[in-house]
Design an enzyme around this catalytic site. Sequence first.
Site, mmCIF file in Angstrom:
data_model
loop_
_atom_site.group_PDB
_atom_site.id
_atom_site.type_symbol
_atom_site.label_atom_id
_atom_site.label_comp_id
_atom_site.label_asym_id
_atom_site.label_seq_id
_atom_site.Cartn_x
_atom_site.Cartn_y
_atom_site.Cartn_z
ATOM 1 N N CYS A 36 -0.881 -5.079 7.128
ATOM 2 C CA CYS A 36 -0.629 -3.908 7.980
ATOM 3 C C CYS A 36 0.073 -4.337 9.271
ATOM 4 O O CYS A 36 0.934 -3.626 9.792
ATOM 5 C CB CYS A 36 -1.933 -3.203 8.302
ATOM 6 S SG CYS A 36 -3.009 -3.031 6.869
ATOM 7 N N ASP A 78 2.331 2.548 2.570
ATOM 8 C CA ASP A 78 2.358 3.184 3.890
ATOM 9 C C ASP A 78 3.715 2.968 4.566
ATOM 10 O O ASP A 78 4.453 2.050 4.213
ATOM 11 C CB ASP A 78 1.234 2.638 4.776
ATOM 12 C CG ASP A 78 -0.129 3.125 4.303
ATOM 13 O OD1 ASP A 78 -0.156 4.099 3.533
ATOM 14 O OD2 ASP A 78 -1.134 2.530 4.693
ATOM 15 N N CYS A 130 -2.740 3.055 7.879
ATOM 16 C CA CYS A 130 -4.181 2.928 8.098
ATOM 17 C C CYS A 130 -4.491 2.586 9.564
ATOM 18 O O CYS A 130 -3.595 2.400 10.382
ATOM 19 C CB CYS A 130 -4.720 1.837 7.195
ATOM 20 S SG CYS A 130 -4.127 0.221 7.707
ATOM 21 N N CYS A 143 0.806 -1.225 0.000
ATOM 22 C CA CYS A 143 0.000 0.000 0.000
ATOM 23 C C CYS A 143 0.837 1.272 0.000
ATOM 24 O O CYS A 143 0.298 2.362 -0.174
ATOM 25 C CB CYS A 143 -0.929 0.012 1.217
ATOM 26 S SG CYS A 143 0.008 0.041 2.759
HETATM 27 FE FE1 FES Z 1 -1.287 0.392 4.400
HETATM 28 FE FE2 FES Z 1 -2.736 -0.764 6.239
HETATM 29 S S1 FES Z 1 -3.337 -0.249 4.228
HETATM 30 S S2 FES Z 1 -0.665 -0.232 6.356
#
Ligand code: FES
Length: 123
Positions: A102, A35, A58, A33
């Site tokens: 995540c 992140d 998230c 993602c």
């Molecule tokens: Fe990216 Fe959860 S969607 S860490």
Amino acid sequence: MYTDKVMENFRNPQNVGVVENANAKYTVGSPECGDIMEMSMRIEEDVIVDIKFRTFGCAAAIASSSMATQMLKGKTVDEAVKLKNTEVIDALGGLPPQKIHCSVLAEEAIRGAIEYYKNGRQE
Ligand code: FES
């Protein structure tokens, strides 16, 4: 979608920030993602005396990191490297399948920080 435990840790995350005088730290990005998570720790005589995280991620990433840091404070580095994302998920009462990655982010950030502590650098 999320358990009460996840919501509690998302709304009121524990151990957010950066540890002063950290001697273990690591930043990891999720290939799924994009992140980012940063973990910092103060380790004394192989015991994690302080641990904090910051994430651009998230709700599941925030809840996983909050739970993982609570589980690891006071633990040894050997115990910390053995912590699995599935244990964090169990402690949270579960995560939806599409949010498993995540919790992997938190596990990788912890392992990376311990590696940094042992080797003194992030690759
Ligand atoms: Fe990216 Fe959860 S969607 S860490």
